[in-house]
Design a protein around this motif. Structure first.
Motif, PDB file in Angstrom:
ATOM      1  N   SER A 136       1.016  -1.247  -0.145  1.00 37.37           N
ATOM      2  CA  SER A 136      -0.160  -0.188  -0.047  1.00 37.37           C
ATOM      3  C   SER A 136       0.913   1.393  -0.219  1.00 37.37           C
ATOM      4  O   SER A 136       0.551   2.210  -0.632  1.00 37.37           O
ATOM      5  CB  SER A 136      -0.864  -0.224   1.288  1.00 37.37           C
ATOM      6  OG  SER A 136      -0.161  -0.114   2.425  1.00 37.37           O
TER       7      SER A 136
ATOM      8  N   ALA B 276      -5.475  -1.207   1.125  1.00 34.54           N
ATOM      9  CA  ALA B 276      -5.563  -2.000   2.277  1.00 34.54           C
ATOM     10  C   ALA B 276      -3.794  -2.292   2.652  1.00 34.54           C
ATOM     11  O   ALA B 276      -3.109  -2.149   1.689  1.00 34.54           O
ATOM     12  CB  ALA B 276      -6.259  -3.193   2.090  1.00 34.54           C
TER      13      ALA B 276
ATOM     14  N   GLU C 231      -7.400   1.078  -6.003  1.00 41.17           N
ATOM     15  CA  GLU C 231      -8.083   0.685  -4.770  1.00 41.17           C
ATOM     16  C   GLU C 231      -7.338  -1.094  -4.667  1.00 41.17           C
ATOM     17  O   GLU C 231      -6.936  -1.480  -5.651  1.00 41.17           O
ATOM     18  CB  GLU C 231      -9.426   0.353  -4.719  1.00 41.17           C
ATOM     19  CG  GLU C 231     -10.182   1.470  -4.907  1.00 41.17           C
ATOM     20  CD  GLU C 231     -11.816   1.345  -4.628  1.00 41.17           C
ATOM     21  OE1 GLU C 231     -12.251   0.264  -4.604  1.00 41.17           O
ATOM     22  OE2 GLU C 231     -12.554   2.457  -4.634  1.00 41.17           O
TER      23      GLU C 231
ATOM     24  N   GLU D 235      -7.326  -4.494  -2.007  1.00 41.17           N
ATOM     25  CA  GLU D 235      -8.016  -5.089  -1.110  1.00 41.17           C
ATOM     26  C   GLU D 235      -7.301  -6.488  -1.003  1.00 41.17           C
ATOM     27  O   GLU D 235      -6.953  -7.149  -2.061  1.00 41.17           O
ATOM     28  CB  GLU D 235      -9.250  -5.197  -0.974  1.00 41.17           C
ATOM     29  CG  GLU D 235     -10.028  -5.824  -2.099  1.00 41.17           C
ATOM     30  CD  GLU D 235     -11.524  -5.540  -2.024  1.00 41.17           C
ATOM     31  OE1 GLU D 235     -11.980  -6.130  -3.230  1.00 41.17           O
ATOM     32  OE2 GLU D 235     -11.872  -5.168  -1.365  1.00 41.17           O
TER      33      GLU D 235
END
Length: 460
Positions: free
Chosen positions: A332, A358, A395, A397
């Protein structure tokens, strides 16, 4: 003691130079040189080497294959690569595969240093294993403690305030049997002044305790592990405290030595990342200088994209340099920094970045691959997914051992006939190649703009 050295090398002059440096260093040795796999396996069985020196590439054999064979047939024998050229990726792979060290042929004088260090580490590991086995076989009982020679028993009677100690317990304290008066003060007085208050606090509570304390002997200081429990009468009143004391000085010294060796290897890995990062920065600078002489806009764009790709790799090594864990990257933080570099392409435009990442840690190979993928997809979004203004989302995750990366823009979307398995541009082809390295997959759709989703294995 004569050191038996097995040399995997096909250049006689290199063998001669290595042996000359080893001889000059004062190491008493005999050696055997082999070139192929069959002779290498035979030598492992018949020559029974103490150390293996191996080139990483030979005409019919290679060092990594030899390392795999050695780890299987003689896992305790140090394996040192001696090569004219060892890249960072190969060095990391070799160390992870079990290599002890590596030396460049441009510095043969380091070969005997590496041999001595490797032999010391082997002896430390063997000594530590012997110590661990001894401790595993020991019991609370005095007889068994006396057998291994480093554990003594003691008992403090609360009513009479007398202390009894076994012969081994007195030896650990540095007290002669004929001089022992049977008082608690005699044991307390042997505890190092800096540890004494803690020891007195533990023992006078008349409760079970365990702790490591330094014990002062006549000419030395020992590390001693104390364990104690309390005995009670039929009414539940405490009557005495029984315990053992174990001399763990040798174990502590071995542990310190191993920790020092680990720090040395961590420093080596850090230096590798530092040098690779510096070399990549040099390449970036050369590309930037060369681009000043390019008038063609398309060629200039290609040079800029190459700089960004190299920069994404350099950032990985910059994060690994000096990190506590030289083999893991916080993905990240890395992606956030990479996006910060790419924002420079949006100067003079109203482009907004929405980033939600994340916390995920990955190995260096996965980090490099994801970095290049992010570079390509974000660059593509900046060039084709936004005009003078727009929004780009990134994004990340994690779910059940897999990572999911999404890069989206609010532009005009993707062509209807786009085939991700055989894309027309170099960028998406590079993305596919990187995904093949990390067991990843890609999907794309139009959803108020282009949306790319990358799924990859976090264990890569």
């Amino acid at each position: 003691m004569t050191c038996r050295i097995l040399i995997l090398e096909d250049v006689p002059l290199d063998v001669e130079l290595m042996e000359r440096e080893i001889s000059r260093s004062g190491i008493d040795f005999i050696s055997e040189t082999v070139e192929g796999e069959e002779d290498f396996v035979r030598a492992l069985h018949e020559f029974n080497p103490d150390v293996i020196l191996a080139d990483h590439s030979l005409p019919s054999f290679d060092g990594l294959s030899a390392l795999a064979i050695a780890r299987k047939l003689c896992p305790d024998v140090p394996f040192i690569f001696v090569s004219g050229k060892i890249g960072e990726e190969f060095a990391v792979k070799a160390l992870k595969s079990g290599a002890t060290d590596y030396v460049l042929k441009s510095n043969f004088s380091k070969v005997p240093v590496a041999i001595r260090r490797a032999l010391r580490e082997v002896e430390k590991e063997r000594e530590l294993e012997r110590t661990r086995r001894s401790l595993a076989e020991s019991h609370w009982q005095l007889k068994e403690a006396q057998r291994i020679g480093k554990i003594g028993s003691w008992q403090w009677n609360f009513d009479s305030e007398t202390l009894s100690c076994s012969d081994e317990a007195l030896r650990i304290l540095g007290i002669r049997k004929q001089d022992f008066g049977g008082t608690l003060h005699e044991m307390v007085s042997r505890i190092h002044p800096e540890d004494r208050e803690s020891f007195i606090d533990s023992i006078t509570k008349k409760e079970p305790f365990e702790g490591e304390y330094r014990v002062m002997r006549d000419e030395s200081v020992a590390y001693v592990l104390f364990r104690a429990k309390v005995l009670y009468d039929s009414r539940g009143n405490p009557t005495s405290m029984i315990g053992i004391k174990q001399d763990i000085t040798e174990d502590k010294n071995i542990r310190k030595s191993l920790e020092a060796s680990l720090r040395e290897k961590e420093f080596l890995m850090s230096e590798i990342h530092h040098r690779v990062k510096n070399n990549l920065q040099l390449i970036i600078s050369l590309l930037r200088l060369q681009s000043r002489y390019i008038d063609d806009e398309k060629s200039l764009e290609i040079f800029t994209e190459c700089q960004n790709r190299v920069r994404s790799i350099a950032l990985v090594h910059e994060r690994l340099y000096g990190s506590r864990n030289g083999m893991a990257v916080n993905l990240s933080d890395y992606i956030e920094e990479l996006i910060g570099e790419l924002k420079g392409m949006c100067r003079g435009r109203d482009v907004v970045f929405r980033v939600n990442l994340a916390e995920v840690e990955v190995g260096i190979n996965t980090a490099v691959s994801i970095g290049l993928i992010v570079n390509e997809l974000v660059t593509n979004a900046i060039k084709h997914g936004t005009g003078d203004s727009g929004e780009i989302k990134v994004e990340l995750e994690s779910f059940k051992g897999s990572g999911v990366l999404m890069v989206a823009d609010d532009g005009s979307g993707l062509p209807e006939d786009l085939d991700l398995s055989d894309p027309p541009g170099f960028g998406l082809r590079l993305v596919n190649f990187m995904l093949s390295r990390i067991k990843g997959s890609i999907s794309a759709e139009n959803q108020n703009g282009a949306v790319f989703r990358i799924t990859f294995d976090l264990g890569g």
